[in-house]
Design an enzyme around this catalytic site. Structure first.
Site, PDB file in Angstrom:
ATOM      1  N   ASP A  13      26.106  29.953  29.967  1.00  0.00           N
ATOM      2  CA  ASP A  13      25.356  30.521  28.838  1.00  0.00           C
ATOM      3  C   ASP A  13      24.067  31.217  29.255  1.00  0.00           C
ATOM      4  OD1 ASP A  13      27.319  29.442  27.190  1.00  0.00           O
ATOM      5  OD2 ASP A  13      26.225  27.558  26.955  1.00  0.00           O
ATOM      6  N   LYS A  16      25.671  36.074  30.470  1.00  0.00           N
ATOM      7  CA  LYS A  16      26.572  36.885  31.316  1.00  0.00           C
ATOM      8  C   LYS A  16      27.241  37.985  30.490  1.00  0.00           C
ATOM      9  CE  LYS A  16      28.823  33.100  32.295  1.00  0.00           C
ATOM     10  NZ  LYS A  16      27.918  32.093  31.734  1.00  0.00           N
ATOM     11  N   ALA A  39      34.744  29.299  27.653  1.00  0.00           N
ATOM     12  CA  ALA A  39      33.661  30.283  27.737  1.00  0.00           C
ATOM     13  C   ALA A  39      33.373  30.879  26.362  1.00  0.00           C
ATOM     14  CB  ALA A  39      34.058  31.397  28.701  1.00  0.00           C
ATOM     15  N   GLY A  40      32.121  31.242  26.157  1.00  0.00           N
ATOM     16  CA  GLY A  40      31.730  31.980  24.952  1.00  0.00           C
ATOM     17  C   GLY A  40      30.697  33.000  25.376  1.00  0.00           C
ATOM     18  N   HIS A  41      31.088  34.268  25.401  1.00  0.00           N
ATOM     19  CA  HIS A  41      30.190  35.326  25.889  1.00  0.00           C
ATOM     20  C   HIS A  41      29.778  36.220  24.728  1.00  0.00           C
ATOM     21  CE1 HIS A  41      31.947  34.869  30.225  1.00  0.00           C
ATOM     22  NE2 HIS A  41      31.419  33.767  29.751  1.00  0.00           N
ATOM     23  N   GLN A 223      31.333  30.299  32.803  1.00  0.00           N
ATOM     24  CA  GLN A 223      30.618  29.059  33.147  1.00  0.00           C
ATOM     25  C   GLN A 223      29.464  29.358  34.125  1.00  0.00           C
ATOM     26  OE1 GLN A 223      34.440  28.673  33.264  1.00  0.00           O
ATOM     27  NE2 GLN A 223      33.976  28.467  31.116  1.00  0.00           N
ATOM     28  N   THR A 238      33.327  21.833  35.051  1.00  0.00           N
ATOM     29  CA  THR A 238      34.594  22.308  34.528  1.00  0.00           C
ATOM     30  C   THR A 238      35.622  22.214  35.656  1.00  0.00           C
ATOM     31  OG1 THR A 238      35.647  24.036  33.205  1.00  0.00           O
ATOM     32  CG2 THR A 238      34.208  24.781  35.009  1.00  0.00           C
ATOM     33  N   ARG A 302      27.423  23.293  19.657  1.00  0.00           N
ATOM     34  CA  ARG A 302      26.586  22.129  19.982  1.00  0.00           C
ATOM     35  C   ARG A 302      25.180  22.589  20.381  1.00  0.00           C
ATOM     36  NH1 ARG A 302      30.066  19.270  24.603  1.00  0.00           N
ATOM     37  NH2 ARG A 302      30.590  21.444  25.025  1.00  0.00           N
ATOM     38  N   ARG A 304      22.162  23.083  22.653  1.00  0.00           N
ATOM     39  CA  ARG A 304      22.079  23.050  24.115  1.00  0.00           C
ATOM     40  C   ARG A 304      20.869  22.222  24.530  1.00  0.00           C
ATOM     41  NH1 ARG A 304      22.932  29.435  24.225  1.00  0.00           N
ATOM     42  NH2 ARG A 304      25.195  29.511  24.073  1.00  0.00           N
ATOM     43  N   GLY A 415      15.687  40.426  25.140  1.00  0.00           N
ATOM     44  CA  GLY A 415      16.309  40.298  23.825  1.00  0.00           C
ATOM     45  C   GLY A 415      17.817  40.350  23.979  1.00  0.00           C
TER      46      GLY A 415
HETATM   47  P1  GDP Z   1      27.124  33.682  28.397  1.00  0.00           P
HETATM   48  O1  GDP Z   1      28.086  32.571  28.142  1.00  0.00           O
HETATM   49  O2  GDP Z   1      26.496  33.587  29.741  1.00  0.00           O
HETATM   50  O3  GDP Z   1      27.704  35.039  28.140  1.00  0.00           O
HETATM   51  O4  GDP Z   1      25.948  33.481  27.347  1.00  0.00           O
HETATM   52  P2  GDP Z   1      26.096  33.140  25.783  1.00  0.00           P
HETATM   53  O5  GDP Z   1      26.509  34.358  25.067  1.00  0.00           O
HETATM   54  O6  GDP Z   1      26.890  31.908  25.581  1.00  0.00           O
HETATM   55  O7  GDP Z   1      24.604  32.714  25.440  1.00  0.00           O
HETATM   56  C1  GDP Z   1      23.531  33.579  25.657  1.00  0.00           C
HETATM   57  C2  GDP Z   1      22.811  33.806  24.323  1.00  0.00           C
HETATM   58  O8  GDP Z   1      21.566  34.408  24.572  1.00  0.00           O
HETATM   59  C3  GDP Z   1      23.548  34.750  23.393  1.00  0.00           C
HETATM   60  O9  GDP Z   1      23.303  34.370  22.074  1.00  0.00           O
HETATM   61  C4  GDP Z   1      22.902  36.101  23.697  1.00  0.00           C
HETATM   62  O10 GDP Z   1      22.992  37.016  22.613  1.00  0.00           O
HETATM   63  C5  GDP Z   1      21.493  35.688  23.946  1.00  0.00           C
HETATM   64  N1  GDP Z   1      20.736  36.528  24.901  1.00  0.00           N
HETATM   65  C6  GDP Z   1      21.152  37.109  26.042  1.00  0.00           C
HETATM   66  N2  GDP Z   1      20.122  37.691  26.677  1.00  0.00           N
HETATM   67  C7  GDP Z   1      19.028  37.463  25.930  1.00  0.00           C
HETATM   68  C8  GDP Z   1      17.644  37.784  26.080  1.00  0.00           C
HETATM   69  O11 GDP Z   1      17.210  38.399  27.057  1.00  0.00           O
HETATM   70  N3  GDP Z   1      16.809  37.355  25.080  1.00  0.00           N
HETATM   71  C9  GDP Z   1      17.242  36.673  23.992  1.00  0.00           C
HETATM   72  N4  GDP Z   1      16.369  36.276  23.076  1.00  0.00           N
HETATM   73  N5  GDP Z   1      18.539  36.351  23.829  1.00  0.00           N
HETATM   74  C10 GDP Z   1      19.416  36.727  24.792  1.00  0.00           C
HETATM   75  P1  IMO Z   2      30.156  30.224  29.447  1.00  0.00           P
HETATM   76  O1  IMO Z   2      31.131  31.123  30.167  1.00  0.00           O
HETATM   77  C1  IMO Z   2      28.352  26.297  29.036  1.00  0.00           C
HETATM   78  C2  IMO Z   2      30.876  22.846  30.023  1.00  0.00           C
HETATM   79  C3  IMO Z   2      31.214  21.922  28.878  1.00  0.00           C
HETATM   80  C4  IMO Z   2      31.280  20.596  29.635  1.00  0.00           C
HETATM   81  C5  IMO Z   2      31.921  20.998  30.950  1.00  0.00           C
HETATM   82  C6  IMO Z   2      33.430  20.754  31.004  1.00  0.00           C
HETATM   83  O2  IMO Z   2      29.999  30.538  28.006  1.00  0.00           O
HETATM   84  O3  IMO Z   2      28.875  30.146  30.195  1.00  0.00           O
HETATM   85  P2  IMO Z   2      35.481  22.049  29.916  1.00  0.00           P
HETATM   86  O4  IMO Z   2      35.847  22.286  28.497  1.00  0.00           O
HETATM   87  O5  IMO Z   2      35.314  23.279  30.735  1.00  0.00           O
HETATM   88  O6  IMO Z   2      36.393  21.052  30.600  1.00  0.00           O
HETATM   89  O7  IMO Z   2      34.035  21.305  29.844  1.00  0.00           O
HETATM   90  O8  IMO Z   2      31.664  22.383  31.110  1.00  0.00           O
HETATM   91  N1  IMO Z   2      31.208  24.268  29.803  1.00  0.00           N
HETATM   92  C7  IMO Z   2      30.316  25.221  29.524  1.00  0.00           C
HETATM   93  N2  IMO Z   2      28.996  25.138  29.287  1.00  0.00           N
HETATM   94  N3  IMO Z   2      28.959  27.499  29.051  1.00  0.00           N
HETATM   95  C8  IMO Z   2      30.276  27.611  29.317  1.00  0.00           C
HETATM   96  O9  IMO Z   2      30.890  28.793  29.466  1.00  0.00           O
HETATM   97  C9  IMO Z   2      31.030  26.433  29.521  1.00  0.00           C
HETATM   98  N4  IMO Z   2      32.319  26.175  29.773  1.00  0.00           N
HETATM   99  C10 IMO Z   2      32.421  24.858  29.967  1.00  0.00           C
HETATM  100  O10 IMO Z   2      30.193  21.910  27.896  1.00  0.00           O
HETATM  101  O11 IMO Z   2      29.984  20.150  29.931  1.00  0.00           O
HETATM  102 MG    MG Z   3      28.451  31.065  26.746  1.00  0.00          MG
END
Ligand code: GDP
Ligand code: IMO
Ligand code: MG
Length: 424
Positions: A13, A16, A39-41, A223, A238, A302, A304, A415
């Site tokens: 998170d 990426k 993953a959640g991007h 991850q 993971t 959840r 963080r 941002g």
């Molecule tokens: P990923 O899993 O690495 O792709 O990251 P996630 O999307 O799960 O979580 C990153 C969160 O931070 C998302 O809600 C993005 O929109 C947000 N985000 C990314 N870069 C920035 C930043 O520079 N500033 C702020 N405020 N939010 C950001």
């Molecule tokens: P992105 O790509 C944050 C964490 C879970 C748990 C552990 C194992 O969005 O960064 P799993 O379901 O993979 O067996 O869970 O890994 N986890 C992540 N935490 N970002 C992720 O992906 C994750 N993918 C798995 O919360 O601690």
């Molecule tokens: Mg994510």
């Protein structure tokens, strides 16, 4: 553009999705090579927010070839839902392809993920309960079902009946759960097979052909380094390899084809799920950062866990990934802090100072952070478009991050949207 790999350097998170979306404007090919819909991007542009779980974040560029490699585990229902959702929003998925070797998440994987977490009780890993671990377990045990098997009707029925029966024994006899209706699952998955067949292509060959034509190739890590099954905080990890080396195995390419490895990092640290976290802030400051940074999981919602930036983790990540630069995100979230802390080393209970991330969780549990304090900043930096415009204290913080991590910063995020990012 050389071949670039983007990896998460903390516990996931890091932002990426945003970095991939920005770099993908110049990419011909964008590849996911490990993980699954754990993953959640998030990608934000033109006031639209996309939350992608399996589909590469390059999908918003209509000409980019988006590939899902053999190392990714595919939940067919989820990927088809994601495709439909994107098409409904006017995003074409014509250029999306999945490797036939990718393993399929079956309902028993999801069921066992739930049941095993329940059985672990307070020792649970805190998984996303998407069946990721159980699917990779079957892959390693050589009893998994691959996409190519799903597409072969006779073979799929044979495999599903045999494996399903065994899984039902595990579910009922070991976990005291309810057995699954295997016939119903077979019928359901046969409908997925029909819909998925047009998205199948050998990803290794596709990437190699693009490479030979000097195309721009971008690998999207999922991850983060500390969730890597070997280099992370085992067992709170993971079941795949989010580190840069995982890209080769999970997409069928050789290491000589990679030129740049960009580590995405938050200006502080977060983690979802259980496991050690030396700089965790279980106080008002932590609450404040969680609120300002909207730190709630993209996949599970959840909250963080939040902590200060940890340079010990960064040095570990720089080494195990061979990072060539860092993309730091969420600098804006730290605005308004009087003081910003960076952990530079750990101190153990016996007073020993260590500068590396220990392999033993017991040793890690004994570690408390040794902080270096940086002056905070109060300015709103969300509209800043260049490094020079940053407040002085912000620049000093970034310098400290570079110095303690041993890696230069190439991109700064202020941002969530595409435009709120600049090259250093
Ligand atoms: P990923 O899993 O690495 O792709 O990251 P996630 O999307 O799960 O979580 C990153 C969160 O931070 C998302 O809600 C993005 O929109 C947000 N985000 C990314 N870069 C920035 C930043 O520079 N500033 C702020 N405020 N939010 C950001
Ligand atoms: P992105 O790509 C944050 C964490 C879970 C748990 C552990 C194992 O969005 O960064 P799993 O379901 O993979 O067996 O869970 O890994 N986890 C992540 N935490 N970002 C992720 O992906 C994750 N993918 C798995 O919360 O601690
Ligand atoms: Mg994510």
């Amino acid at each position: 553009m050389p071949t670039k790999v983007v990896v998460g350097v903390q516990w996931g998170d890091e932002g990426k999705g945003k970095i991939i979306d920005i770099l993908a404007s110049n990419a011909d090919v964008v590849v996911r090579s490990q993980g699954g819909n754990n993953a959640g991007h998030t990608v934000e542009n033109k006031n639209q927010v996309y939350k992608l779980h399996l589909i590469p974040s390059g999908i918003l560029y209509k000409d980019a070839l988006c590939l899902i490699g053999c190392g990714v585990v595919i939940d067919p229902k989820v990927i088809l839902g994601e495709i439909d959702g994107l098409i409904a929003r006017g995003v074409s998925c014509e250029n999306l392809f999945i490797d036939p070797r990718a393993h399929i998440i079956m309902p028993w994987h999801i069921e066992i993920d739930h049941l095993s977490e329940k059985q672990l009780g307070k020792d649970m890993i805190g998984t996303t309960k998407r069946g990721i671990g159980p699917c990779y377990m079957d892959k390693a045990e050589r009893v998994g079902i691959r996409l190519v098997d799903l597409l072969n009707e006779k073979l799929f029925i044979e495999k599903a009946l045999k494996i399903g029966e065994q899984k039902n024994k595990i579910i009922t006899k070991i976990y005291d759960g309810n057995s699954l209706d295997i016939q119903k699952i077979i019928l359901e998955y046969q409908t997925y097979a029909k819909k998925l067949s047009k998205y199948v292509k050998d990803v290794s060959i596709e990437i190699y052909n693009a490479f030979k034509q000097n195309k721009n190739i971008l690998f999207e890590g999922a991850q983060g380094t500390l969730l890597d099954i070997d280099m992370g905080t085992y067992p709170f990890v993971t079941s795949s390899h989010p580190i840069s080396a995982g890209v080769c195995i999970g997409s069928g390419i050789g290491p000589t084809m990679i030129d740049e490895i960009i580590g995405v990092v938050k200006a502080y640290t977060t983690r979802v799920g259980k496991g050690p976290f030396p700089t965790e802030l279980l106080n008002e400051t932590g609450e404040k950062i969680r609120k300002l940074g909207n730190e709630f999981g993209t996949t599970t919602g959840r909250p963080r866990r939040v902590g200060w930036f940890d340079a010990v983790i960064l040095r570990h990540s720089v080494r195990v990934n061979g990072l060539t630069s860092l993309a730091i995100n969420k600098l804006d979230t730290l605005s308004g802090m009087d003081e910003i802390m960076i952990c530079k080393n750990y101190k153990k209970n016996d007073g020993t100072i260590i500068d590396y991330f220990p392999p033993s969780l017991e040793e890690l549990a004994e570690c408390s952070p040794i902080y270096e304090s940086c002056k905070g900043f109060t300015e709103d930096i969300t509209n800043i478009t260049s490094y020079d415009e940053l407040p002085d204290n912000c620049k000093l913080y970034l310098k400290k991050v570079e110095e303690l991590s041993g890696c230069k910063i190439s991109m700064v995020g202020v941002g969530p949207s595409r435009s709120q990012n600049f090259i250093v």
